[in-house]
Design a protein around this motif. Structure first.
Motif, PDB file in Angstrom:
ATOM      1  N   LYS A 137       0.833  -1.216   0.000  1.00 25.96           N
ATOM      2  CA  LYS A 137       0.000   0.000   0.000  1.00 25.96           C
ATOM      3  C   LYS A 137       0.862   1.258   0.000  1.00 25.96           C
ATOM      4  CE  LYS A 137      -3.922  -2.219   2.296  1.00 25.96           C
ATOM      5  NZ  LYS A 137      -4.657  -2.400   3.574  1.00 25.96           N
ATOM      6  N   GLU A 138       1.942   1.250   0.757  1.00 27.45           N
ATOM      7  CA  GLU A 138       2.836   2.407   0.803  1.00 27.45           C
ATOM      8  C   GLU A 138       3.505   2.628  -0.550  1.00 27.45           C
ATOM      9  OE1 GLU A 138       3.228   4.531   3.278  1.00 27.45           O
ATOM     10  OE2 GLU A 138       1.927   3.473   4.689  1.00 27.45           O
ATOM     11  N   LEU A 139       3.887   1.549  -1.209  1.00 26.67           N
ATOM     12  CA  LEU A 139       4.497   1.670  -2.533  1.00 26.67           C
ATOM     13  C   LEU A 139       3.493   2.205  -3.548  1.00 26.67           C
ATOM     14  CD1 LEU A 139       6.544  -1.675  -2.610  1.00 26.67           C
ATOM     15  CD2 LEU A 139       7.476   0.641  -2.430  1.00 26.67           C
ATOM     16  N   GLU A 140       2.269   1.703  -3.487  1.00 30.16           N
ATOM     17  CA  GLU A 140       1.224   2.172  -4.407  1.00 30.16           C
ATOM     18  C   GLU A 140       0.897   3.650  -4.174  1.00 30.16           C
ATOM     19  OE1 GLU A 140      -2.037  -0.467  -3.762  1.00 30.16           O
ATOM     20  OE2 GLU A 140      -0.985  -2.209  -4.601  1.00 30.16           O
ATOM     21  N   ALA A 141       0.969   4.065  -2.916  1.00 29.83           N
ATOM     22  CA  ALA A 141       0.643   5.450  -2.563  1.00 29.83           C
ATOM     23  C   ALA A 141       1.791   6.409  -2.850  1.00 29.83           C
ATOM     24  CB  ALA A 141       0.254   5.529  -1.088  1.00 29.83           C
ATOM     25  N   GLY A 142       2.965   5.863  -3.156  1.00 31.30           N
ATOM     26  CA  GLY A 142       4.128   6.710  -3.428  1.00 31.30           C
ATOM     27  C   GLY A 142       4.628   7.465  -2.211  1.00 31.30           C
ATOM     28  N   THR A 143       4.500   6.866  -1.048  1.00 32.13           N
ATOM     29  CA  THR A 143       4.848   7.522   0.217  1.00 32.13           C
ATOM     30  C   THR A 143       6.277   8.045   0.243  1.00 32.13           C
ATOM     31  OG1 THR A 143       3.284   6.091   1.383  1.00 32.13           O
ATOM     32  CG2 THR A 143       4.945   7.220   2.718  1.00 32.13           C
ATOM     33  N   VAL A 144       7.211   7.271  -0.306  1.00 34.93           N
ATOM     34  CA  VAL A 144       8.616   7.692  -0.258  1.00 34.93           C
ATOM     35  C   VAL A 144       9.099   8.194  -1.620  1.00 34.93           C
ATOM     36  CG1 VAL A 144       9.223   6.268   1.729  1.00 34.93           C
ATOM     37  CG2 VAL A 144       9.411   5.288  -0.579  1.00 34.93           C
ATOM     38  N   GLY A 145       8.166   8.598  -2.462  1.00 37.14           N
ATOM     39  CA  GLY A 145       8.545   9.136  -3.762  1.00 37.14           C
ATOM     40  C   GLY A 145       8.964   8.044  -4.731  1.00 37.14           C
ATOM     41  N   VAL A 241      14.277   2.585  -0.367  1.00 31.90           N
ATOM     42  CA  VAL A 241      14.770   3.959  -0.312  1.00 31.90           C
ATOM     43  C   VAL A 241      14.267   4.738  -1.522  1.00 31.90           C
ATOM     44  CG1 VAL A 241      16.793   5.428  -0.073  1.00 31.90           C
ATOM     45  CG2 VAL A 241      16.844   3.088   0.842  1.00 31.90           C
ATOM     46  N   GLY A 242      13.510   5.798  -1.241  1.00 32.13           N
ATOM     47  CA  GLY A 242      12.959   6.626  -2.301  1.00 32.13           C
ATOM     48  C   GLY A 242      13.436   8.057  -2.207  1.00 32.13           C
ATOM     49  N   THR A 243      13.002   8.857  -3.141  1.00 40.08           N
ATOM     50  CA  THR A 243      13.434  10.261  -3.187  1.00 40.08           C
ATOM     51  C   THR A 243      12.831  11.094  -2.061  1.00 40.08           C
ATOM     52  OG1 THR A 243      11.631  10.663  -4.764  1.00 40.08           O
ATOM     53  CG2 THR A 243      13.829  10.236  -5.675  1.00 40.08           C
ATOM     54  N   LYS A 244      11.815  10.549  -1.359  1.00 39.19           N
ATOM     55  CA  LYS A 244      11.179  11.303  -0.274  1.00 39.19           C
ATOM     56  C   LYS A 244      11.307  10.613   1.081  1.00 39.19           C
ATOM     57  CE  LYS A 244       7.631  13.433  -3.233  1.00 39.19           C
ATOM     58  NZ  LYS A 244       6.167  13.546  -3.464  1.00 39.19           N
ATOM     59  N   THR A 260       8.347   0.509   9.411  1.00 37.37           N
ATOM     60  CA  THR A 260       8.440   1.933   9.731  1.00 37.37           C
ATOM     61  C   THR A 260       8.487   2.740   8.449  1.00 37.37           C
ATOM     62  OG1 THR A 260       9.693   1.367  11.725  1.00 37.37           O
ATOM     63  CG2 THR A 260       9.700   3.678  11.038  1.00 37.37           C
ATOM     64  N   THR A 261       7.570   3.688   8.323  1.00 42.50           N
ATOM     65  CA  THR A 261       7.540   4.602   7.188  1.00 42.50           C
ATOM     66  C   THR A 261       7.890   5.999   7.691  1.00 42.50           C
ATOM     67  OG1 THR A 261       5.232   5.281   7.430  1.00 42.50           O
ATOM     68  CG2 THR A 261       5.640   3.207   6.265  1.00 42.50           C
ATOM     69  N   PRO A 262       8.076   6.970   6.800  1.00 43.92           N
ATOM     70  CA  PRO A 262       8.356   8.331   7.269  1.00 43.92           C
ATOM     71  C   PRO A 262       7.271   8.886   8.188  1.00 43.92           C
ATOM     72  CG  PRO A 262       8.905   8.145   4.950  1.00 43.92           C
ATOM     73  CD  PRO A 262       8.233   6.868   5.328  1.00 43.92           C
ATOM     74  N   GLU A 263       6.045   8.378   8.056  1.00 42.40           N
ATOM     75  CA  GLU A 263       4.934   8.909   8.852  1.00 42.40           C
ATOM     76  C   GLU A 263       4.704   8.164  10.160  1.00 42.40           C
ATOM     77  OE1 GLU A 263       4.432   8.354   5.477  1.00 42.40           O
ATOM     78  OE2 GLU A 263       4.653  10.461   4.940  1.00 42.40           O
ATOM     79  N   LYS A 264       4.917   6.818  10.148  1.00 42.48           N
ATOM     80  CA  LYS A 264       4.524   6.066  11.338  1.00 42.48           C
ATOM     81  C   LYS A 264       5.225   4.711  11.394  1.00 42.48           C
ATOM     82  CE  LYS A 264       0.477   4.021   9.075  1.00 42.48           C
ATOM     83  NZ  LYS A 264      -0.976   3.785   9.137  1.00 42.48           N
ATOM     84  N   LYS A 265       5.114   4.104  12.575  1.00 39.29           N
ATOM     85  CA  LYS A 265       5.615   2.757  12.818  1.00 39.29           C
ATOM     86  C   LYS A 265       4.415   1.858  13.090  1.00 39.29           C
ATOM     87  CE  LYS A 265       8.756   0.245  15.925  1.00 39.29           C
ATOM     88  NZ  LYS A 265       9.709   0.405  17.057  1.00 39.29           N
ATOM     89  N   SER A 266       4.310   0.744  12.373  1.00 39.16           N
ATOM     90  CA  SER A 266       3.193  -0.177  12.551  1.00 39.16           C
ATOM     91  C   SER A 266       3.720  -1.512  13.059  1.00 39.16           C
ATOM     92  CB  SER A 266       2.453  -0.395  11.234  1.00 39.16           C
ATOM     93  OG  SER A 266       1.946   0.826  10.721  1.00 39.16           O
TER      94      SER A 266
END
Length: 332
Positions: A137-145, A241-244, A260-266
């Motif tokens: 879901k994070e990859l689809e949402a482009g969370t880290v660019g 590792v992405g651009t964001k 762990t994403t830039p926004e939260k830890k699950s």
């Protein structure tokens, strides 16, 4: 109606799989038979896990009309022949990784499953964990660019174990551990394979690898840096590792409970079981069993979480990495 499981092999991973099944509702999953190459081992396993039938050969299990799907948990060199046996007997299959020893065998097994219209899934349990659902879901949402780099390492002290150190048992960590780092890279950058593979490794006295370092180059400036090792404990994390920013799948990344994403830890908690497990986080084997039941119930012949096409790509990559490192099996 419950899914009726038959278990091939009475080893440690089969123990963990059956124990994980016991954490699921009995009206959904029932183990009705186990087979080993020695009847005594099958009987001991059946007694420990309260399984009704024990067989001293895989052929007997294949003939059991009440077995719907088979979990293949024996050594790597036996996956192909036992897989063919079970498919010809009309059984659906969940087969431990690696699905077979090489691409040639994998192609044949997949083709047979399609011909027989039976479900076949390589047991890359990682793909069925809730953490991996979050990752998708994070990859689809482009969370880290734009994702440009994947880093994954898997090092555990297994180089002394027979099934890992002996060529005649399908040993070597390209097959035993490498599938996990490779599937992670393919989940992020696939489904197309990389355009270039560079690998080097260390080989033991039996001619199989105990370590490997792998670089995969994908189109669009994307790279995966992957490591396996059987003589040292590595950090065992995986990073996207992405651009964001960065997504971290925490150790053990192949059966994780924390992301762990830039926004939260699950964090996802695994259930406790009635018996201890041999391997870390083995309660999570329940997730792949749930996926098998779901797919069979929906009439699917493969899982979208780890498709036949992906198993073929993984086998292709493992063949190439073994070629570069210098690991050759008689079955090649």
């Amino acid at each position: 109606m419950a899914t009726h499981w038959g278990i091939v092999s009475a080893g440690k991973i089969s123990h963990d799989f059956v124990t994980a099944l016991s954490t699921l509702p009995s009206d959904e999953h029932q183990v009705i038979a186990v087979a080993a190459q020695q009847l005594e081992r099958a009987e001991q396993f059946a007694s420990e896990h309260k399984i009704p039938k024990a067989y001293g050969s895989y052929e007997e299990l294949a003939r059991d009309p009440n077995v719907e799907v088979v979990y293949i948990g024996n050594i790597n060199t036996q996956h192909f022949e036992v897989g063919k046996l079970m498919l010809k007997a009309g059984k659906h299959i969940l087969c431990e990784k690696p699905l077979t020893l090489n691409l040639k065998q994998t192609k044949e097994l997949v083709a047979l499953a399609k011909q027989k219209k039976l479900f076949l899934m390589e047991a890359i349990w990682s793909r069925c964990f809730p953490v991996y659902d979050v990752l998708r879901k994070e990859l689809e949402a482009g969370t880290v660019g734009e994702v440009l780099q994947v880093i994954a390492n898997l090092g555990v002290l297994n180089a002394h174990v027979d099934r890992v150190k002996l060529k005649e048992m399908g040993g070597g960590n390209i097959l035993n551990l490498g599938v996990y780092v490779l599937q992670f890279a393919q989940l992020v950058f696939g489904p197309s394979p990389p355009e270039n593979v560079v690998a080097a490794g260390q080989i033991n006295e039996n001619g199989v690898d105990y370590s490997s370092s792998i670089i995969l180059k994908y189109q669009g400036g994307k790279t995966a840096t992957l490591t396996t090792h059987g003589k040292v404990q590595l950090p065992n994390n995986a990073y996207v590792v992405g651009t964001k920013g960065i997504i971290k799948v925490s150790s053990p990344f192949w059966c994780p409970t924390v992301i762990t994403t830039p926004e939260k830890k699950s964090e996802f908690h695994l259930p406790t079981a009635s018996k201890p497990f041999f391997f870390p986080n083995s309660a999570g084997l329940r997730y792949e069993a749930m996926e098998v039941r779901r797919c069979i119930g929906e009439g699917l012949l493969e899982s979208p979480k780890i498709s036949h096409a992906e198993s073929l790509v993984l086998a292709t990559l493992q063949d190439e990495i073994r070629r570069q490192v210098g690991v050759v099996y008689n079955q090649d």
